[in-house]
Write an enzyme that holds these catalytic residues in place. Structure first.
Site, PDB file in Angstrom:
ATOM      1  N   TYR B 144       1.088  -1.191   0.090  1.00  0.00           N
ATOM      2  CA  TYR B 144       0.220   0.221  -0.188  1.00  0.00           C
ATOM      3  C   TYR B 144       0.814   1.613   0.377  1.00  0.00           C
ATOM      4  O   TYR B 144       0.457   1.972  -1.145  1.00  0.00           O
ATOM      5  CB  TYR B 144      -0.345  -0.161   1.814  1.00  0.00           C
ATOM      6  CG  TYR B 144      -2.237  -0.945   1.364  1.00  0.00           C
ATOM      7  CD1 TYR B 144      -3.131  -0.935   0.250  1.00  0.00           C
ATOM      8  CD2 TYR B 144      -1.784  -2.447   1.802  1.00  0.00           C
ATOM      9  CE1 TYR B 144      -3.950  -2.073   0.785  1.00  0.00           C
ATOM     10  CE2 TYR B 144      -2.836  -3.442   2.159  1.00  0.00           C
ATOM     11  CZ  TYR B 144      -3.789  -3.106   0.952  1.00  0.00           C
ATOM     12  OH  TYR B 144      -5.088  -4.226   1.155  1.00  0.00           O
ATOM     13  N   ASN B 167     -11.880  -0.615  -5.421  1.00  0.00           N
ATOM     14  CA  ASN B 167     -12.416  -0.161  -6.546  1.00  0.00           C
ATOM     15  C   ASN B 167     -13.486  -0.664  -7.116  1.00  0.00           C
ATOM     16  O   ASN B 167     -14.267  -2.138  -7.044  1.00  0.00           O
ATOM     17  CB  ASN B 167     -10.941  -1.237  -6.717  1.00  0.00           C
ATOM     18  CG  ASN B 167     -10.473  -1.771  -8.373  1.00  0.00           C
ATOM     19  OD1 ASN B 167     -11.339  -1.329  -8.852  1.00  0.00           O
ATOM     20  ND2 ASN B 167     -10.278  -2.937  -8.814  1.00  0.00           N
ATOM     21  N   CYS B 175      -6.563  -4.376  -7.751  1.00  0.00           N
ATOM     22  CA  CYS B 175      -6.159  -4.248  -6.760  1.00  0.00           C
ATOM     23  C   CYS B 175      -5.644  -5.416  -5.868  1.00  0.00           C
ATOM     24  O   CYS B 175      -4.851  -5.705  -4.542  1.00  0.00           O
ATOM     25  CB  CYS B 175      -6.891  -4.120  -6.158  1.00  0.00           C
ATOM     26  SG  CYS B 175      -8.858  -4.801  -5.813  1.00  0.00           S
ATOM     27  N   HIS B 176      -6.168  -6.783  -5.953  1.00  0.00           N
ATOM     28  CA  HIS B 176      -5.708  -7.746  -5.353  1.00  0.00           C
ATOM     29  C   HIS B 176      -3.727  -8.045  -5.203  1.00  0.00           C
ATOM     30  O   HIS B 176      -3.290  -8.594  -3.759  1.00  0.00           O
ATOM     31  CB  HIS B 176      -6.402  -9.247  -5.866  1.00  0.00           C
ATOM     32  CG  HIS B 176      -5.522  -9.599  -7.845  1.00  0.00           C
ATOM     33  ND1 HIS B 176      -6.199  -9.070  -7.924  1.00  0.00           N
ATOM     34  CD2 HIS B 176      -4.877 -10.144  -8.279  1.00  0.00           C
ATOM     35  CE1 HIS B 176      -5.493  -9.264  -9.372  1.00  0.00           C
ATOM     36  NE2 HIS B 176      -4.453 -10.390  -8.964  1.00  0.00           N
ATOM     37  N   GLU B 202      -1.264 -16.632 -10.007  1.00  0.00           N
ATOM     38  CA  GLU B 202      -0.130 -15.929 -10.529  1.00  0.00           C
ATOM     39  C   GLU B 202       0.895 -16.307 -10.199  1.00  0.00           C
ATOM     40  O   GLU B 202       1.871 -15.440 -10.480  1.00  0.00           O
ATOM     41  CB  GLU B 202      -0.660 -14.339 -10.521  1.00  0.00           C
ATOM     42  CG  GLU B 202      -2.087 -14.097 -10.895  1.00  0.00           C
ATOM     43  CD  GLU B 202      -2.122 -12.313 -10.950  1.00  0.00           C
ATOM     44  OE1 GLU B 202      -0.968 -11.560 -10.395  1.00  0.00           O
ATOM     45  OE2 GLU B 202      -2.929 -11.339 -11.135  1.00  0.00           O
TER      46      GLU B 202
END
Lengths: 166, 205
Positions: B144, B167, B175-176, B202
């Site tokens: 952040y 979001n 945003c993850h 991912e």
């Protein structure tokens, strides 16, 4: 002003409006057209609609105007349609679950009875409002609706007993 | 004589059945005509994904909302109606490109999205933060604080958290991929489980 998703109106009232269009115009592509015209006009007007509107009654009134447009267009056609088609072939060729006997029973009602039944019993409008839409006195419309529904109940009861499924 | 106004045994409207397939084809026709008349302000559909159902909504400009089931689709649509337009139609046959790209993403065949986006559901600093998020590449994370620094307000760490939590385009606007500086995941609009799954998928976890 209306700030609810228009989709809610299709979900909640789409089938009712289709029944009204079909009760008035028969199981025809015309009825589907009247439905599309109704919801297209409704979509256009939607954001400006007061948010306390009785949406179903409003849609049924719009549908009534659209069916009148369709009937006028029909009357300009060279070949008069003197009997309402009652076939229910779907565009996908798959037979629908609709009760053909009941739809054809509706189609074969005398016109005044059919309209009175369509707007009151199917569309949920009060007899007084139906009378304002289709002409005649409230009492005459009430009688026409009552006669129509009695006839349908008889037909429907008979066909349901015959099928033995209800 | 029987009172014909009260005949519960004969409900004409329900007896005159209307098939779901008939309503679907009428909907498609309506959507087509509404588009022709420039009345189709917002279209939406839902898709099934490994993270449950997602709602996808788009305007003429592009994808405007991706919502998780836990956000409650009815509430999501109400908000779109209030903030974008009430002319909203469910159009299962539309948004095919979005559905396809998400499917490719969930099956590991896509690492970036190539979709037009409509950012009209966010404004100000939140919008600025959200627009910066696609700079975090697939399989990577940023804290952040790093995002706060990236948008030029290094002390606005909490505001970055709020921007991520609000979001309107999760997954597509990643945003993850924003996590706490200690490496823990922090919150997520789709729930911490969804965030964990996405980052694991991912290869960033």
């Amino acid at each position: 002003m209306m700030n609810k998703p228009f989709e809610n109106a299709i979900d909640a009232h789409g089938p009712t409006v289709l029944r009204v269009c079909r009760a008035v115009l028969g199981m025809t592509p015309d009825a589907d057209d009247a439905w599309s015209e109704t919801f297209l006009a409704a979509l256009r007007a939607w954001p400006d609609l007061p948010d306390d509107t009785n949406v179903e009654a409003w849609l049924v009134r719009v549908a009534q105007r659209k069916t009148v447009d369709v009937i006028r267009a029909r009357s300009r056609q060279p070949v008069p349609v003197d009997e309402l088609p009652t076939s229910i072939a779907g565009t996908d060729g798959i037979p629908h679950e609709a009760d053909p006997d009941l739809w054809s029973a509706v189609a074969s009602l005398p016109e005044r009875q059919r309209l009175a039944v369509a707007y009151h019993y199917v569309g949920g409008l009060p007899h007084k409002e139906t009378a304002a839409l289709i002409g005649g006195t409230t009492e005459a419309v009430r009688r026409a609706a009552a006669d129509g529904i009695t006839r349908l109940r008889t037909t429907y009861g008979a066909s349901a007993a015959q099928e033995g499924t209800r | 004589m029987m009172d014909t106004n009260n005949t519960p045994e004969f409900d004409l409207a329900s007896a005159l059945t209307v098939g779901a397939d008939e309503m679907d084809s009428l909907r498609s026709e309506l959507a087509r005509r509404a588009a022709d008349d420039n009345l189709l302000d917002v279209t939406y559909r839902t898709i099934d994904t490994p993270l449950g159902q997602l709602l996808l909504a788009a305007t003429e400009r592009g994808l405007v909302r991706v919502a998780y089931e836990r956000e409650e689709f009815d509430r999501v649509l109400d908000t779109i109606a209030q903030r974008v337009s009430a002319r909203i139609l469910r159009t299962p046959a539309r948004l095919d490109d979005v559905a396809r790209e998400l499917d490719e993403y969930f099956t590991g065949r896509r690492t970036t999205f190539d979709l037009a986006l409509d950012h009209s559901l966010s404004s100000g600093f939140r919008a600025e933060v959200q627009r910066s998020l696609p700079s975090i590449a697939y399989g990577h994370t940023a804290s952040y604080g790093e995002i706060a620094a990236l948008v030029g307000r290094p002390r606005a760490v909490r505001a970055v958290g709020t921007a991520c939590a609000t979001n309107p385009l999760p997954i597509v606007v990643p945003c993850h991929r924003v996590v706490r500086s200690d490496g823990s995941y922090g919150g997520y609009v789709g729930g911490v489980d969804a965030k964990t799954k996405l980052l694991t998928m991912e290869g960033a976890a």
